[in-house]
Motif scaffolding. Structure first.
Motif, mmCIF file in Angstrom:
data_model
loop_
_atom_site.group_PDB
_atom_site.id
_atom_site.type_symbol
_atom_site.label_atom_id
_atom_site.label_comp_id
_atom_site.label_asym_id
_atom_site.label_seq_id
_atom_site.Cartn_x
_atom_site.Cartn_y
_atom_site.Cartn_z
ATOM 1 N N GLU A 179 0.874 -1.183 0.000
ATOM 2 C CA GLU A 179 0.000 0.000 0.000
ATOM 3 C C GLU A 179 0.896 1.213 0.000
ATOM 4 O O GLU A 179 1.736 1.362 0.903
ATOM 5 N N HIS A 183 -2.686 4.190 -3.773
ATOM 6 C CA HIS A 183 -3.121 2.925 -4.351
ATOM 7 C C HIS A 183 -2.327 1.756 -3.770
ATOM 8 O O HIS A 183 -1.497 1.935 -2.886
ATOM 9 N N GLU A 196 -6.828 0.194 -6.995
ATOM 10 C CA GLU A 196 -7.486 0.938 -5.910
ATOM 11 C C GLU A 196 -7.660 0.035 -4.687
ATOM 12 O O GLU A 196 -7.559 0.479 -3.555
ATOM 13 N N HIS A 197 -7.976 -1.247 -4.973
ATOM 14 C CA HIS A 197 -8.277 -2.191 -3.886
ATOM 15 C C HIS A 197 -7.729 -3.571 -4.220
ATOM 16 O O HIS A 197 -7.568 -3.910 -5.389
ATOM 17 N N SER A 330 -6.858 1.291 5.904
ATOM 18 C CA SER A 330 -7.140 2.187 4.771
ATOM 19 C C SER A 330 -8.404 1.771 4.016
ATOM 20 O O SER A 330 -8.931 2.520 3.209
ATOM 21 N N ARG A 332 -8.385 -0.475 1.809
ATOM 22 C CA ARG A 332 -8.001 -0.879 0.441
ATOM 23 C C ARG A 332 -7.779 -2.385 0.292
ATOM 24 O O ARG A 332 -7.875 -2.919 -0.805
ATOM 25 N N ILE A 358 -15.140 -4.115 0.185
ATOM 26 C CA ILE A 358 -14.368 -3.273 -0.743
ATOM 27 C C ILE A 358 -15.192 -2.065 -1.199
ATOM 28 O O ILE A 358 -14.690 -0.942 -1.253
#
Ligand SMILES: Cc1cc2nc3c(=O)[nH]c(=O)nc-3n(C[C@H](O)[C@H](O)[C@H](O)COP(=O)(O)OP(=O)(O)OC[C@H]3O[C@@H](n4cnc5c(N)ncnc54)[C@H](O)[C@@H]3O)c2cc1C
Length: 380
Positions: A179, A183, A196-197, A330, A332, A358
């Motif tokens: 991370e 992103h 993004e995830h 986060s 993510r 998500i």
């Protein structure tokens, strides 16, 4: 090496990863899935012809809402896939009356109003003569239970994900996830992806990407065995449900014949943990097979004494057998792993849960006992 962008990357396209890819592909445009082996392979936790679905759950009532949502999604999935994935044959639990396992099944069907039938020893002998029944045995037939088709399920969720536009890469290993600010960077044997995830569903390999999980997940080999019965008709789905059988500390489970000649009658969690999946024994000693055959025949006298075939599979177990489902601070990275020998029945609902976590959608189905923090606290 190519660099790609994605909304979500799913790492590990086995049971849960493929279901997560399916659910994510309904919500996001750029979904990428990555699998280190083929998009169907024999090395993970999902092969072996069948899995059991039970609604009467002796593992705890925290699972019941998940089980109910999973059952809805199983029917949604098989309709979308156009193939039978859930065989509604019921699940029969057999054990001596007063045994904790059957007492918990009785408690579960009563507490959650699960349609069921109860048998004493005589009624059980009449209805299911395939079983060797002792006078102190009783049984509960969970009418919502049944058999699942694991290989076809994974194939189907991958197929549906692709139809929705997901890209699935096979024979590609993920080496790292990092991370970094805006992103997540994923490095694989074939590319670098900025996402993004990320959803991490690496099953028994979880601690290879996340060494901090080594203390909470132990990889155990699980063995499946199949036997030829004297009369196949007695073990076809029309006559025989999926079952779990407990007696004298021995636990067996199985399913009706799906291959047209043998029936699956298998022991539960037989062998000590191995260090990594690579250490899994694939060939078992004859003495062990003989003793498994003797135990199987103590429950079903009309089976041949030795398994006609068998297989070994890795599975990651947590100390209390509660799966790990976690989202990073986060938001993510979501991880689902450590399914502890009972995760298959949750496949579509865990896929949905991954997508909901998500997408930051509301869900009542998450429980803090699934978190990595709760598991770390339990082993410290
Ligand atoms: C013998 C046996 C019987 C079972 N019976 C039942 C049952 O009756 N009912 C029930 O509900 N559950 C049952 N289970 C449990 C259930 O099958 C498992 O919990 C489930 O299949 C595990 O799913 P998973 O997604 O965690 O792992 P897997 O399905 O193994 O998927 C993990 C995937 O990640 C991939 N991967 C790992 N690392 C990487 C990497 N670095 N890069 C790319 N890919 C990677 C792997 O190759 C694999 O494809 C049983 C399990 C076993 C083994």
């Amino acid at each position: 090496m190519s660099i790609e962008q994605a909304d979500v990357v799913v790492i590990g396209l086995g049971t849960i990863g493929s279901a997560a890819a399916w659910q994510l592909s309904k919500r996001f445009d750029r979904v990428i899935g990555i699998e280190q082996f083929g998009l169907g392979h024999p090395f993970g936790g999902y092969t072996g012809e069948s899995r059991l679905y039970r609604a009467a759950y002796h593992e705890g009532s925290m699972y019941v809402p998940l089980l109910m949502r999973a059952r809805e999604l199983w029917f949604e999935l098989q309709k979308a896939a156009g193939r039978e994935l859930f065989l509604p044959v019921g699940t029969l639990s057999v054990a001596p009356e007063g045994d904790t396992s059957i007492a918990n099944v009785v408690k579960s069907v009563q507490e959650h109003d699960i349609p069921h039938e109860v048998f004493d020893a005589d009624a059980l002998r009449k209805r299911y003569p395939q079983f060797r029944v002792h006078d102190d045995d009783m049984a509960v037939l969970d009418l919502l239970g049944g058999g699942l088709r694991p290989e076809l399920t994974v194939y189907s969720t991958q197929e549906l994900a692709r139809v929705n536009g997901a890209t699935l890469y096979d024979h590609e290993q993920v080496y790292s996830i990092a991370e970094d600010g805006g992103h997540v960077t994923i490095r694989t044997s074939g590319r670098i992806i900025h996402a993004e995830h990320v959803v991490v569903t690496t099953g028994s390999w979880a601690s290879e990407l996340h060494p901090e999980l080594a203390s909470v997940i132990k990889v155990h080999p699980l063995v499946l065995t199949w036997f030829i019965p004297e009369r196949l008709d007695d073990f076809l789905p029309e006559a025989f449900p999926t079952f779990i059988r407990d007696r004298d500390g021995v636990h067996f489970f199985g399913a009706p014949s799906l291959d047209g000649y043998s029936v699956k009658v298998s022991p539960d969690n037989l062998m000590p943990a191995v260090r990594t999946v690579a250490d899994l024994p694939r060939v078992l000693p004859q003495s062990l097979l003989d003793s498994l055959g003797a135990k199987a025949r103590s429950f079903f006298p009309a089976l041949q004494p030795q398994p006609v075939h068998y297989s070994t599979h890795p599975e990651g177990f947590t100390a209390n057998k509660v799966p790990i489902i976690d989202r990073s601070d986060s938001g993510r990275v979501v991880a689902i792993t450590g399914l502890s020998g009972h995760g298959f029945k949750f496949t579509p609902v865990f896929g949905e849960l991954a997508a909901r976590l998500i997408a930051d959608e509301q869900t009542e189905l998450y429980d803090d006992r699934f978190s990595i923090a709760a598991h770390l606290a339990a082993v410290s």
